[in-house]
Design a protein around this motif. Structure first.
Motif, PDB file in Angstrom:
ATOM      1  N   ALA A 137       0.812  -1.239   0.057  1.00  0.00           N
ATOM      2  CA  ALA A 137      -0.124   0.029   0.293  1.00  0.00           C
ATOM      3  C   ALA A 137       0.901   1.412  -0.016  1.00  0.00           C
ATOM      4  N   GLY A 138      -0.016   2.294  -0.370  1.00  0.00           N
ATOM      5  CA  GLY A 138       0.835   3.695  -0.416  1.00  0.00           C
ATOM      6  C   GLY A 138       0.912   4.132  -1.824  1.00  0.00           C
ATOM      7  N   PRO A 139       1.395   5.709  -2.022  1.00  0.00           N
ATOM      8  CA  PRO A 139       1.764   6.198  -2.771  1.00  0.00           C
ATOM      9  C   PRO A 139       2.514   5.648  -4.043  1.00  0.00           C
ATOM     10  N   CYS A 153     -13.169  -4.382  -1.125  1.00  0.00           N
ATOM     11  CA  CYS A 153     -12.222  -2.353  -1.547  1.00  0.00           C
ATOM     12  C   CYS A 153     -11.543  -2.835  -1.712  1.00  0.00           C
ATOM     13  N   PHE A 154     -10.931  -1.230  -2.734  1.00  0.00           N
ATOM     14  CA  PHE A 154     -10.092  -1.528  -3.323  1.00  0.00           C
ATOM     15  C   PHE A 154      -8.797  -0.821  -3.228  1.00  0.00           C
ATOM     16  N   HIS A 155      -7.851  -0.965  -3.426  1.00  0.00           N
ATOM     17  CA  HIS A 155      -6.501   0.628  -3.657  1.00  0.00           C
ATOM     18  C   HIS A 155      -6.273   0.428  -4.701  1.00  0.00           C
ATOM     19  N   PRO A 156      -6.148   1.937  -5.277  1.00  0.00           N
ATOM     20  CA  PRO A 156      -6.125   3.670  -3.792  1.00  0.00           C
ATOM     21  C   PRO A 156      -7.780   3.928  -4.132  1.00  0.00           C
ATOM     22  N   GLU A 157      -8.327   3.718  -4.385  1.00  0.00           N
ATOM     23  CA  GLU A 157     -10.126   3.641  -4.158  1.00  0.00           C
ATOM     24  C   GLU A 157     -10.148   3.833  -3.116  1.00  0.00           C
ATOM     25  N   ASP A 158      -9.975   3.191  -2.135  1.00  0.00           N
ATOM     26  CA  ASP A 158     -10.924   3.287  -1.075  1.00  0.00           C
ATOM     27  C   ASP A 158      -9.405   3.068  -0.350  1.00  0.00           C
TER      28      ASP A 158
END
Length: 763
Positions: free
Chosen positions: A361-363, A462-467
């Motif tokens: 996770a992360g930008p 849920c989805f990364h990075p939308e959520d």
């Protein structure tokens, strides 16, 4: 500090200690070598001085006898006869290189045949012999002359002078002899071959060398003719002064000797270890010297042994510590693996997820989906069939989940019957299809022993990075979606904008709730509870929240949030204290000390360590009898921590506090469980009361609850009564207490007081 680092710190400390010990041992070894050398020098100097003294005494006696023979024996008066006699004596004493009788005027009268009398100088006038010859005329003892190179013999000699006197004490002749320096003490020289010791004799009056062992004729030629430098004499005096001994002390006590270190006069680049003593009979200083450099090889050999020992010990310690370090690494890796793995299913656990968050996770990180999977019927199966069956069921369910996802996806056990999956599958349609497949897999019977279980699951996705861009926000979103799926059972739900808005609202509520009590935003309302004849028997305390920012918030919105974030603890204390104060004051004003108070209690409050103590203290503070207080607890509370809560509830009941089971019929209660629970009251849920008059099944269920309560000796309270038909039906069938809007809505304490005059009215 890590254990690995601590181990190597200990290793380096031991090595450091070893180096210090090596240096200290080397220093002690050097001191020991030096002390041994000093002892050897002292012994050698003692032997040397004793041998010199004995030798010269023998020479003195011999010269005295020979001189008397030459002067008084008629057979030895001619030079030829005297020479023959002296030659025989010289053969017996090879250390002598010549013998002769000298007149008091210094002329040679008789001598061995190897001496050319014509070439011999007058000893009284010859510069090298004058002083000692004159001294011999004055002394009765043997006089040792200055060592010099004698041309007549073509070698170095140590001259000996012995005056021969008549009966009147007058000198009538002087016997002279020369000793070869190389043969002065041959045995001593042989005994010193192992180390480069030097034996030295020094004249006390002139501080000239009389004898130096081990020097060649060329070396003697540069040393013997010259007196010892005054600087060396002064340096010797200073070294002696440091040891507390002076030259005069040594002169006065011939048995005394001293050892010290001094720079060599023979070789200025050397420092010698010296043992010094005095021979008073012949006014000579006896010295045994040893170059300090000669001690170094022995010391270096010792250092080499010490160093090799230190190296060997260090190597052994290094290997030992490396074995320990590697064993510790294996142990740590095992512990890390155990810490990151669920021991039951073998899957990674939540702790592992925390460690790998930065990889996922992360930008800028790749999109992925988060699946929160909760098994639907597991808790019921686990409670009814035991943990052994439950554990095997969890393992089979975990295997089915793993098989449905790709090897690159990450399947973890969150805890209990919850699983979290990080999947690279991000297409919404593909995700839905995968979710349906997984639900079908989990709904298939799980066969354990003779049982076939169907459990199903609720899945939130849920989805990364939308959520969310971190695990906390993603897991929270997936958890919220899972709870939406839980409402339908065996279904999945994707995190939506609507759900996101609800989560945001919950977050706002959670944030505002933290300061609601301290800001005075929480208020209390009380709803009447009446007996079948219409007389009030008590009230239920209900809290209300009017937020300046969010407006009026219903309890079913903020109470679950308070339980989740821990705000229920201060909120619960406020509700208890405020309710006791209000009802105690009301009862006092109206003279109704029999009015009961019911308060809802959550599991988080009961889990507080000092809950019972604080509750009893509040009752005592407000003068409220324990028999007038009822704590309402939901069925699910007993399911969450039965073993811990039972002693707490039993303790409260022993104090006289009544326990009511709230919302009875909506949870998991069974007759066997109900029989074991420490319950005084049953509260029939409003959902059954709403249709008690119109729905035959609900009517029959309510009647059954009333019958069960009578059988178990429990009091029954029906809540949510909104019509006279409902009230009449319950009254006819023996309901002990009723509550609802038909009698009174929840009222502030001020409005409740105004109803006090009508408490005797029957609706």
């Amino acid at each position: 500090m890590s254990l690995k680092r601590s181990i190597w710190i200990i290793f380096y400390a031991l090595i450091g200690f070893g180096v210090v010990y090596f240096a200290w041992s080397g220093y002690l070894r050097w001191q020991d070598i030096r002390q041994q050398a000093e002892q050897e020098l002292r012994y050698l100097n003692h032997i040397f001085s004793s041998s010199v003294n004995l030798n010269f005494k023998q020479q003195e006696i011999m010269l005295q006898l020979i001189g008397e023979q030459l002067l008084f024996n008629p057979d030895l008066q001619s030079p030829r006869q005297a020479a023959h006699y002296l030659d025989r004596i010289q053969k017996l004493h090879p250390s002598l290189n010549g013998l002769g009788l000298i007149s008091p005027d210094g002329d040679l009268l008789k001598a061995t045949s190897n001496i050319d009398i014509e070439r011999m100088p007058n000893l009284k006038s010859f510069p090298q012999t004058r002083d000692t010859f004159l001294q011999a005329l004055e002394e009765t003892r043997l006089v040792i002359g200055h060592t010099y190179y004698m041309d007549a013999f073509q070698e170095w000699v140590i001259p000996l002078r012995k005056a021969i006197r008549n009966e009147d004490g007058e000198v009538i002749g002087v016997m002279a002899a020369g000793i070869r320096p190389s043969q002065l003490l041959p045995r001593v020289q042989i005994s010193t071959r192992e180390r480069p010791f030097s034996m030295i004799l020094i004249h006390d009056d002139s501080f000239r060398y009389a004898y130096i062992s081990g020097l060649s004729d060329q070396a003697l030629q540069t040393v013997i003719p010259n007196p010892i430098p005054q600087s060396q004499i002064d340096s010797t005096r200073r070294y002696l002064a440091r040891s507390g001994i002076s030259i005069d002390d040594l002169r006065r006590n011939p048995r005394l000797s001293t050892e010290f270190m001094i720079d060599s006069t023979l070789r200025p680049s050397l420092t010698n270890l010296v043992s010094l003593s005095y021979i008073p009979e012949y006014r000579l200083w006896s010295m045994a010297t040893l170059p300090v450099d000669a001690l170094y090889p022995t010391w270096h050999r010792s250092l080499l042994v010490y160093g090799l020992t230190l190296l060997l010990v260090g190597l052994v310690l290094f290997l030992l510590f490396r074995i320990i370090d590697r064993a510790q690494k294996r142990h740590q890796n095992l512990l890390l693996q155990q810490a990151n793995r669920d021991f039951l299913t073998g899957l990674h656990n939540r702790q592992y997820l925390n460690r790998i968050e930065s990889r996922w996770a992360g930008p800028g990180k790749r999109p992925f989906s988060v699946w929160f999977i909760d098994l639907d019927n597991f808790k019921h199966i686990n409670d009814s069939h035991g943990h052994r069956i439950g554990d095997r069921l969890l393992r089979q369910a975990a295997d089915r989940i793993v098989r449905r996802f790709d090897p690159k996806d990450l399947v973890c056990r969150q805890g209990g019957d919850e699983f979290i999956v990080l999947s690279h599958l991000v297409d919404a349609n593909a995700v839905r299809e995968r979710a349906r497949q997984l639900l079908r897999d989990l709904l298939q019977p799980l066969e354990i022993d003779d049982y076939a279980f169907r459990i199903g699951a609720s899945i939130g996705i849920c989805f990364h990075p939308e959520d969310g861009e971190n695990f906390d926000s993603l897991f929270s979103a997936a958890d919220s979606a899972m709870y939406e799926a839980k409402k339908k059972k065996n279904s999945y739900h994707l995190y939506t904008d609507t759900l996101r808005q609800q989560v945001r609202e919950s977050a706002h509520i959670e944030q505002a709730l933290r300061s609601a009590v301290t800001n005075g935003e929480i208020d209390m309302a009380y709803q009447l509870q009446v007996e079948p004849d219409g007389r009030p028997c008590g009230v239920e305390a209900l809290c209300r929240w009017n937020s300046p920012e969010l407006g009026t918030i219903a309890p079913d919105q903020f109470i679950p949030i308070a339980e989740r974030n821990g705000s229920i603890i201060p909120l619960g204390h406020f509700i208890i204290d405020r309710s006791l104060a209000d009802i105690a004051a009301l009862a006092h004003k109206r003279g109704r000390d029999d009015l009961r108070l019911s308060i809802n209690i959550s599991v988080r409050q009961l889990q507080e360590k000092r809950f019972s103590e604080q509750l009893l203290a509040a009752l005592d503070r407000h003068g409220f009898s324990t028999e007038r207080l009822t704590l309402e607890i939901t069925e699910s509370l007993f399911m969450e921590d039965y073993d811990y809560l039972m002693p707490v509830i039993d303790g409260l009941r022993n104090q006289g506090i009544r326990i009511a089971l709230d919302d009875f019929g909506t949870g998991y209660s069974s007759l066997s469980l109900l029989r074991r629970l420490p319950i005084d009251e049953l509260k029939i849920d409003k959902s059954f009361i709403d249709t008690v008059c119109s729905n035959r099944q609900d009517h029959q269920l309510v009647m059954s609850i009333l019958e069960i309560a009578r059988t178990l000796g429990m009091r029954v309270v029906a809540e949510g009564i909104e019509s006279s038909d409902q009230a009449e039906l319950l009254r006819e069938h023996g309901c002990d207490c009723m509550q609802g809007y038909f009698f009174s809505p929840p009222l502030p304490i001020e409005e409740l007081e105004r109803l006090c005059h009508n408490w005797s009215r029957v609706p």
